[in-house]
Design a protein around this motif. Sequence first.
Motif, PDB file in Angstrom:
ATOM      1  N   PRO A 130       0.828  -1.206   0.000  1.00 22.03           N
ATOM      2  CA  PRO A 130       0.000   0.000   0.000  1.00 22.03           C
ATOM      3  C   PRO A 130       0.862   1.256   0.000  1.00 22.03           C
ATOM      4  O   PRO A 130       2.103   1.183   0.105  1.00 22.03           O
ATOM      5  N   LEU A 131       0.220   2.410  -0.085  1.00 19.04           N
ATOM      6  CA  LEU A 131       0.942   3.675  -0.187  1.00 19.04           C
ATOM      7  C   LEU A 131       1.918   3.886   0.962  1.00 19.04           C
ATOM      8  O   LEU A 131       3.051   4.330   0.743  1.00 19.04           O
ATOM      9  N   ASP A 132       1.492   3.580   2.195  1.00 21.44           N
ATOM     10  CA  ASP A 132       2.373   3.862   3.326  1.00 21.44           C
ATOM     11  C   ASP A 132       3.581   2.929   3.389  1.00 21.44           C
ATOM     12  O   ASP A 132       4.481   3.131   4.209  1.00 21.44           O
ATOM     13  N   ARG A 133       3.626   1.918   2.498  1.00 21.88           N
ATOM     14  CA  ARG A 133       4.794   1.042   2.408  1.00 21.88           C
ATOM     15  C   ARG A 133       5.329   1.044   0.974  1.00 21.88           C
ATOM     16  O   ARG A 133       5.832   0.023   0.488  1.00 21.88           O
ATOM     17  N   TRP A 134       5.230   2.201   0.310  1.00 23.84           N
ATOM     18  CA  TRP A 134       5.631   2.296  -1.092  1.00 23.84           C
ATOM     19  C   TRP A 134       7.086   1.879  -1.308  1.00 23.84           C
ATOM     20  O   TRP A 134       7.419   1.265  -2.323  1.00 23.84           O
ATOM     21  N   ILE A 135       7.934   2.200  -0.322  1.00 22.49           N
ATOM     22  CA  ILE A 135       9.348   1.885  -0.493  1.00 22.49           C
ATOM     23  C   ILE A 135       9.584   0.367  -0.553  1.00 22.49           C
ATOM     24  O   ILE A 135      10.527  -0.105  -1.171  1.00 22.49           O
ATOM     25  N   GLY A 136       8.679  -0.394   0.060  1.00 21.99           N
ATOM     26  CA  GLY A 136       8.780  -1.846  -0.008  1.00 21.99           C
ATOM     27  C   GLY A 136       8.662  -2.348  -1.429  1.00 21.99           C
ATOM     28  O   GLY A 136       9.361  -3.286  -1.829  1.00 21.99           O
ATOM     29  N   ASP A 137       7.798  -1.723  -2.217  1.00 26.46           N
ATOM     30  CA  ASP A 137       7.643  -2.162  -3.605  1.00 26.46           C
ATOM     31  C   ASP A 137       8.852  -1.760  -4.444  1.00 26.46           C
ATOM     32  O   ASP A 137       9.297  -2.532  -5.300  1.00 26.46           O
ATOM     33  N   ILE A 138       9.377  -0.560  -4.190  1.00 25.63           N
ATOM     34  CA  ILE A 138      10.565  -0.123  -4.930  1.00 25.63           C
ATOM     35  C   ILE A 138      11.735  -1.073  -4.669  1.00 25.63           C
ATOM     36  O   ILE A 138      12.470  -1.449  -5.586  1.00 25.63           O
ATOM     37  N   VAL A 139      11.901  -1.487  -3.414  1.00 20.11           N
ATOM     38  CA  VAL A 139      13.014  -2.378  -3.061  1.00 20.11           C
ATOM     39  C   VAL A 139      12.763  -3.798  -3.558  1.00 20.11           C
ATOM     40  O   VAL A 139      13.651  -4.436  -4.143  1.00 20.11           O
ATOM     41  N   GLU A 140      11.540  -4.300  -3.346  1.00 23.19           N
ATOM     42  CA  GLU A 140      11.245  -5.686  -3.731  1.00 23.19           C
ATOM     43  C   GLU A 140      11.157  -5.858  -5.238  1.00 23.19           C
ATOM     44  O   GLU A 140      11.365  -6.957  -5.756  1.00 23.19           O
ATOM     45  N   HIS A 141      10.820  -4.752  -5.946  1.00 27.01           N
ATOM     46  CA  HIS A 141      10.758  -4.811  -7.402  1.00 27.01           C
ATOM     47  C   HIS A 141       9.719  -5.847  -7.838  1.00 27.01           C
ATOM     48  O   HIS A 141      10.005  -6.779  -8.604  1.00 27.01           O
ATOM     49  N   ALA A 227       8.410  14.666 -13.085  1.00 26.13           N
ATOM     50  CA  ALA A 227       9.011  14.918 -11.777  1.00 26.13           C
ATOM     51  C   ALA A 227       9.919  13.758 -11.420  1.00 26.13           C
ATOM     52  O   ALA A 227       9.539  12.591 -11.569  1.00 26.13           O
ATOM     53  N   LEU A 228      11.122  14.073 -10.946  1.00 27.78           N
ATOM     54  CA  LEU A 228      12.068  13.044 -10.520  1.00 27.78           C
ATOM     55  C   LEU A 228      12.095  13.021  -8.998  1.00 27.78           C
ATOM     56  O   LEU A 228      12.647  13.913  -8.353  1.00 27.78           O
ATOM     57  N   ALA A 229      11.499  11.986  -8.423  1.00 26.87           N
ATOM     58  CA  ALA A 229      11.359  11.908  -6.961  1.00 26.87           C
ATOM     59  C   ALA A 229      12.673  11.610  -6.262  1.00 26.87           C
ATOM     60  O   ALA A 229      12.812  11.855  -5.065  1.00 26.87           O
ATOM     61  N   GLY A 230      13.637  11.083  -6.993  1.00 23.97           N
ATOM     62  CA  GLY A 230      14.941  10.773  -6.414  1.00 23.97           C
ATOM     63  C   GLY A 230      15.917  10.413  -7.505  1.00 23.97           C
ATOM     64  O   GLY A 230      15.522  10.107  -8.638  1.00 23.97           O
ATOM     65  N   PRO A 231      17.218  10.453  -7.213  1.00 27.85           N
ATOM     66  CA  PRO A 231      18.226  10.102  -8.214  1.00 27.85           C
ATOM     67  C   PRO A 231      18.303   8.598  -8.428  1.00 27.85           C
ATOM     68  O   PRO A 231      17.749   7.811  -7.653  1.00 27.85           O
ATOM     69  N   ARG A 232      18.980   8.203  -9.474  1.00 24.22           N
ATOM     70  CA  ARG A 232      19.277   6.785  -9.678  1.00 24.22           C
ATOM     71  C   ARG A 232      20.154   6.283  -8.528  1.00 24.22           C
ATOM     72  O   ARG A 232      21.048   6.987  -8.070  1.00 24.22           O
ATOM     73  N   LEU A 233      19.904   5.046  -8.093  1.00 26.45           N
ATOM     74  CA  LEU A 233      20.672   4.453  -7.000  1.00 26.45           C
ATOM     75  C   LEU A 233      21.279   3.132  -7.494  1.00 26.45           C
ATOM     76  O   LEU A 233      20.598   2.103  -7.507  1.00 26.45           O
ATOM     77  N   PRO A 234      22.535   3.133  -7.922  1.00 26.87           N
ATOM     78  CA  PRO A 234      23.156   1.897  -8.446  1.00 26.87           C
ATOM     79  C   PRO A 234      23.027   0.698  -7.506  1.00 26.87           C
ATOM     80  O   PRO A 234      22.761  -0.416  -7.978  1.00 26.87           O
ATOM     81  N   PRO A 235      23.198   0.854  -6.163  1.00 27.16           N
ATOM     82  CA  PRO A 235      23.028  -0.328  -5.296  1.00 27.16           C
ATOM     83  C   PRO A 235      21.623  -0.928  -5.373  1.00 27.16           C
ATOM     84  O   PRO A 235      21.466  -2.151  -5.268  1.00 27.16           O
ATOM     85  N   LEU A 236      20.623  -0.070  -5.562  1.00 27.39           N
ATOM     86  CA  LEU A 236      19.254  -0.569  -5.680  1.00 27.39           C
ATOM     87  C   LEU A 236      19.092  -1.390  -6.954  1.00 27.39           C
ATOM     88  O   LEU A 236      18.453  -2.458  -6.942  1.00 27.39           O
ATOM     89  N   HIS A 237      19.670  -0.925  -8.050  1.00 25.49           N
ATOM     90  CA  HIS A 237      19.562  -1.676  -9.301  1.00 25.49           C
ATOM     91  C   HIS A 237      20.299  -3.013  -9.217  1.00 25.49           C
ATOM     92  O   HIS A 237      19.869  -4.002  -9.817  1.00 25.49           O
ATOM     93  N   LEU A 238      21.383  -3.052  -8.460  1.00 27.24           N
ATOM     94  CA  LEU A 238      22.060  -4.328  -8.235  1.00 27.24           C
ATOM     95  C   LEU A 238      21.184  -5.269  -7.413  1.00 27.24           C
ATOM     96  O   LEU A 238      21.109  -6.477  -7.690  1.00 27.24           O
ATOM     97  N   LEU A 239      20.513  -4.725  -6.398  1.00 27.50           N
ATOM     98  CA  LEU A 239      19.608  -5.536  -5.582  1.00 27.50           C
ATOM     99  C   LEU A 239      18.500  -6.138  -6.436  1.00 27.50           C
ATOM    100  O   LEU A 239      18.079  -7.283  -6.211  1.00 27.50           O
TER     101      LEU A 239
END
Length: 319
Positions: A130-141, A227-239
Amino acid sequence: MDRTTELVPLHYISLGARGPEDVVPDPHGRVLTGVEDGRILRVHHPGDPLTARVEILAETGGRPLGLELLPDGDLLVCDAERGLLRVSTGDGTVRVLADSVAGERLRFCSNAVALADGSVYVTVSSRRHPLDRWIGDIVEHTGTGRLLRLAPDGGEPEVLLEGLQFANGLAASADGSFLVIAETGTCRLVRCRLTGPRAGHAESFADLPGMPDNLWREGPDGPIWVALAGPRLPPLHLLHRTPPAVRRVAARAAVHAPYRPSGTTGVVAVDDQGRTVHHLTRRRSGFRMVTSVCATGDHLVLGSIWEPGVAVCARPADR
């Protein structure tokens, strides 16, 4: 175009509430936005800090995200809790257009666009988080983002695309032949063709220097602002290349960890060929996590799901 220019802040307008996630202008130069407490607000005179004022238009009873102003003055609102809404900017009436799809509750509805034929297209960012755990989806992909279509006569939405990585902002091409989708989880824009032999298929449209959020088209002849909410994060793409079980563990940790957005903010404008027209950035910005951008007059107005107001910046000269 690889050259970047400075994103120049001019002033800030407090809204008295947190999280103006999307911003859209109306024909009179006022800016509409939705905030964390469920209210839809209209900002008058955003370009003048001395006369700017904030008006309450409606209350959705949920959490408004993406907005789309309709030709009759009503507002399409993607509400993360209630689904797709239609809000009257006159009397504040709120009507639910869709709250389920394929027998499943419509959750994390993110952005919408209405086409000339009356059809409405909607993105869903995640079916798992859900919205309040949005970062979970970005990380879990998870790849559970969707593009939905609502027919002109209404009814339940149909699923047009699945497998998107955090589907977010949405905009139509000038001729209405394709849609552009912000895929936050891959730092790119995706094109979904609506006509021709490849109708309903997704393909890469533009790679971006950061994580895209909301999109706003500046009229039929103007660019699509990103709108760019944040920069590219190479460690995230490796994950993202690790097995799903590893990503699930990392997502659980990310949801519970303290989060502070990057101080680097930026916006990009692209044309209908996916070419960059403008790229504006600011390092060590006091206004963080830019989730939306629109133009009105000589200004760019930035929204943020993190901040309690909107930022007004100088608009770049046309190239």
